[in-house]
Design a protein around this motif. Structure first.
Motif, mmCIF file in Angstrom:
data_model
loop_
_atom_site.group_PDB
_atom_site.id
_atom_site.type_symbol
_atom_site.label_atom_id
_atom_site.label_comp_id
_atom_site.label_asym_id
_atom_site.label_seq_id
_atom_site.Cartn_x
_atom_site.Cartn_y
_atom_site.Cartn_z
ATOM 1 N N LEU A 108 0.829 -1.207 0.000
ATOM 2 C CA LEU A 108 0.000 0.000 0.000
ATOM 3 C C LEU A 108 0.861 1.253 0.000
ATOM 4 O O LEU A 108 0.519 2.250 -0.652
ATOM 5 C CB LEU A 108 -0.942 -0.013 1.208
ATOM 6 N N GLU A 109 1.985 1.210 0.693
ATOM 7 C CA GLU A 109 2.883 2.366 0.699
ATOM 8 C C GLU A 109 3.423 2.634 -0.704
ATOM 9 O O GLU A 109 3.549 3.790 -1.127
ATOM 10 C CB GLU A 109 4.041 2.126 1.681
ATOM 11 N N GLN A 110 3.721 1.560 -1.437
ATOM 12 C CA GLN A 110 4.229 1.712 -2.803
ATOM 13 C C GLN A 110 3.153 2.243 -3.750
ATOM 14 O O GLN A 110 3.465 2.879 -4.763
ATOM 15 C CB GLN A 110 4.753 0.372 -3.312
ATOM 16 N N LEU A 111 1.890 1.991 -3.429
ATOM 17 C CA LEU A 111 0.794 2.430 -4.287
ATOM 18 C C LEU A 111 0.282 3.820 -3.926
ATOM 19 O O LEU A 111 -0.553 4.361 -4.653
ATOM 20 C CB LEU A 111 -0.373 1.439 -4.199
ATOM 21 N N GLU A 112 0.744 4.377 -2.843
ATOM 22 C CA GLU A 112 0.241 5.673 -2.376
ATOM 23 C C GLU A 112 0.343 6.718 -3.487
ATOM 24 O O GLU A 112 1.419 6.958 -4.043
ATOM 25 C CB GLU A 112 1.047 6.142 -1.158
ATOM 26 N N GLY A 113 -0.794 7.305 -3.836
ATOM 27 C CA GLY A 113 -0.813 8.356 -4.849
ATOM 28 C C GLY A 113 -0.703 7.864 -6.274
ATOM 29 O O GLY A 113 -0.598 8.677 -7.202
ATOM 30 N N ARG A 114 -0.760 6.561 -6.491
ATOM 31 C CA ARG A 114 -0.597 6.004 -7.839
ATOM 32 C C ARG A 114 -1.804 5.156 -8.218
ATOM 33 O O ARG A 114 -2.516 4.647 -7.356
ATOM 34 C CB ARG A 114 0.672 5.157 -7.929
ATOM 35 N N ALA A 115 -2.018 5.005 -9.504
ATOM 36 C CA ALA A 115 -3.078 4.135 -10.003
ATOM 37 C C ALA A 115 -2.654 3.575 -11.359
ATOM 38 O O ALA A 115 -1.713 4.065 -11.986
ATOM 39 C CB ALA A 115 -4.407 4.881 -10.125
ATOM 40 N N GLN A 116 -3.360 2.547 -11.784
ATOM 41 C CA GLN A 116 -3.058 1.928 -13.071
ATOM 42 C C GLN A 116 -3.904 2.564 -14.177
ATOM 43 O O GLN A 116 -5.067 2.904 -13.976
ATOM 44 C CB GLN A 116 -3.372 0.424 -13.001
ATOM 45 N N PHE A 117 -3.272 2.714 -15.316
ATOM 46 C CA PHE A 117 -3.966 3.106 -16.545
ATOM 47 C C PHE A 117 -3.600 2.075 -17.623
ATOM 48 O O PHE A 117 -2.512 1.496 -17.572
ATOM 49 C CB PHE A 117 -3.548 4.501 -17.001
ATOM 50 N N VAL A 118 -4.484 1.875 -18.563
ATOM 51 C CA VAL A 118 -4.221 0.951 -19.665
ATOM 52 C C VAL A 118 -4.272 1.722 -20.978
ATOM 53 O O VAL A 118 -5.239 2.451 -21.249
ATOM 54 C CB VAL A 118 -5.233 -0.212 -19.684
ATOM 55 N N LEU A 190 5.712 2.262 -13.834
ATOM 56 C CA LEU A 190 5.916 0.826 -13.960
ATOM 57 C C LEU A 190 5.117 0.401 -15.173
ATOM 58 O O LEU A 190 3.990 0.871 -15.367
ATOM 59 C CB LEU A 190 5.423 0.082 -12.709
ATOM 60 N N VAL A 191 5.683 -0.476 -16.002
ATOM 61 C CA VAL A 191 5.029 -0.846 -17.260
ATOM 62 C C VAL A 191 4.879 -2.359 -17.343
ATOM 63 O O VAL A 191 5.824 -3.095 -17.049
ATOM 64 C CB VAL A 191 5.848 -0.350 -18.484
ATOM 65 N N TYR A 243 -4.205 -3.897 -10.988
ATOM 66 C CA TYR A 243 -4.346 -5.339 -11.233
ATOM 67 C C TYR A 243 -3.075 -5.970 -11.805
ATOM 68 O O TYR A 243 -2.720 -7.099 -11.457
ATOM 69 C CB TYR A 243 -5.494 -5.597 -12.226
ATOM 70 N N ASP A 244 -2.402 -5.269 -12.697
ATOM 71 C CA ASP A 244 -1.249 -5.849 -13.392
ATOM 72 C C ASP A 244 0.005 -5.890 -12.530
ATOM 73 O O ASP A 244 0.995 -6.512 -12.924
ATOM 74 C CB ASP A 244 -0.947 -5.038 -14.657
ATOM 75 N N PHE A 245 -0.030 -5.240 -11.382
ATOM 76 C CA PHE A 245 1.199 -5.080 -10.620
ATOM 77 C C PHE A 245 1.169 -5.722 -9.239
ATOM 78 O O PHE A 245 2.206 -6.141 -8.737
ATOM 79 C CB PHE A 245 1.529 -3.595 -10.505
ATOM 80 N N VAL A 246 -0.010 -5.785 -8.614
ATOM 81 C CA VAL A 246 -0.038 -6.268 -7.227
ATOM 82 C C VAL A 246 -1.234 -7.180 -6.936
ATOM 83 O O VAL A 246 -1.646 -7.305 -5.808
ATOM 84 C CB VAL A 246 -0.052 -5.089 -6.231
#
Length: 253
Positions: A108-118, A190-191, A243-246
């Motif tokens: 969750l700390e790594q995801l703070e302020g980030r989201a996935q886009f496709v 991250l890709v 979804y693609d990362f965690v």
């Protein structure tokens, strides 16, 4: 009258201070009301589900994704795979949250302020075929040979041309995907390169980026779309859960 046995459906992991939207609903028929089960600094987004109720309808899948994606737009969320069901709230707190507390908190700390886009792009068929034939004399020759001739009489030529076109599109796809990734380098994403879902797909990647850069991301892809106007139709989906990362699987319980 007997009451139907219930289980706990788990959508994902969030920080403990997250509150579900009022009247947020999840999977089930009728849809279950979403709540949180907390443990220390983390929590699980859950709803109650009748134990004998089968899962997997289109409405279930949509409800699962919409809840996670809506959450990801406002807070870090660690998505669980669709169908994560546990026996009761104690199992969620102890077997899921308690047993994985450090791992979940770190994620969750790594995801703070980030989201996935496709990012998805599909070639415009007539444009890409013309491009390929202009670049490949042998393919152009075969195309000329089979033009206005019956399929039976040109079967071998059509097969050979189809293989050439498929190989050329694979090469174009790799080249165009690299171009998109290079254009997005400024976002330090991250890709994850996804497998093509269509033979004329030009690019299909998931990126994890800062949410506050969304407008910049949209503008970068808009400019790229202008460069490729009439050649590639580009679409941006998101923000959504990562979804693609965690993606995680809940323990059986």
């Amino acid at each position: 009258m007997t009451t139907a046995a219930t289980s706990v459906y788990v959508y994902g992991i969030v920080p403990a201070d997250v509150e579900p939207e009022p009247h947020a609903s999840g999977v089930g028929d009728p849809p279950g009301e979403v709540s949180v089960i907390r443990h220390g600094e983390i929590a699980a987004l859950v709803s109650m589900l009748e134990s004998d109720r089968p899962l997997g309808t289109p409405d279930d899948l949509t409800a699962h994704a919409e809840l996670l994606d809506g959450s990801a737009a406002v807070a870090p969320v660690l998505p669980l795979r669709f169908g994560a069901v546990m026996t009761d709230t104690e199992a969620v707190e102890n077997e899921l949250l308690g047993a994985n507390e450090d791992e979940f908190r770190s994620a969750l700390e790594q995801l703070e302020g980030r989201a996935q886009f496709v990012v998805r792009g599909r070639y415009v068929e007539n444009t890409i075929l013309r491009e390929l034939l202009d670049e490949n004399a042998e393919a152009a020759r075969l195309a000329g040979e089979i033009r206005d001739k019956p399929e039976d009489a040109t079967r071998n030529e059509r097969i050979a041309l189809g293989e050439m076109i498929n190989q050329a599109i694979e090469s174009k796809r790799a080249e165009d995907t690299r171009k998109v990734v290079a254009e997005l380098e400024e976002f330090e994403p991250l890709v994850n390169q996804r497998e093509p879902t269509h033979e004329e797909e030009a690019v299909h990647i998931a990126v994890l980026v800062e949410l506050d850069r969304q407008k910049d991301l949209e503008e970068t892809l808009r400019r790229l779309g202008e460069d490729w106007d009439g050649r590639v139709e580009l679409n941006l989906l998101g923000p959504m859960a990562a979804y693609d990362f965690v993606m995680k699987r809940a323990p059986e319980g």
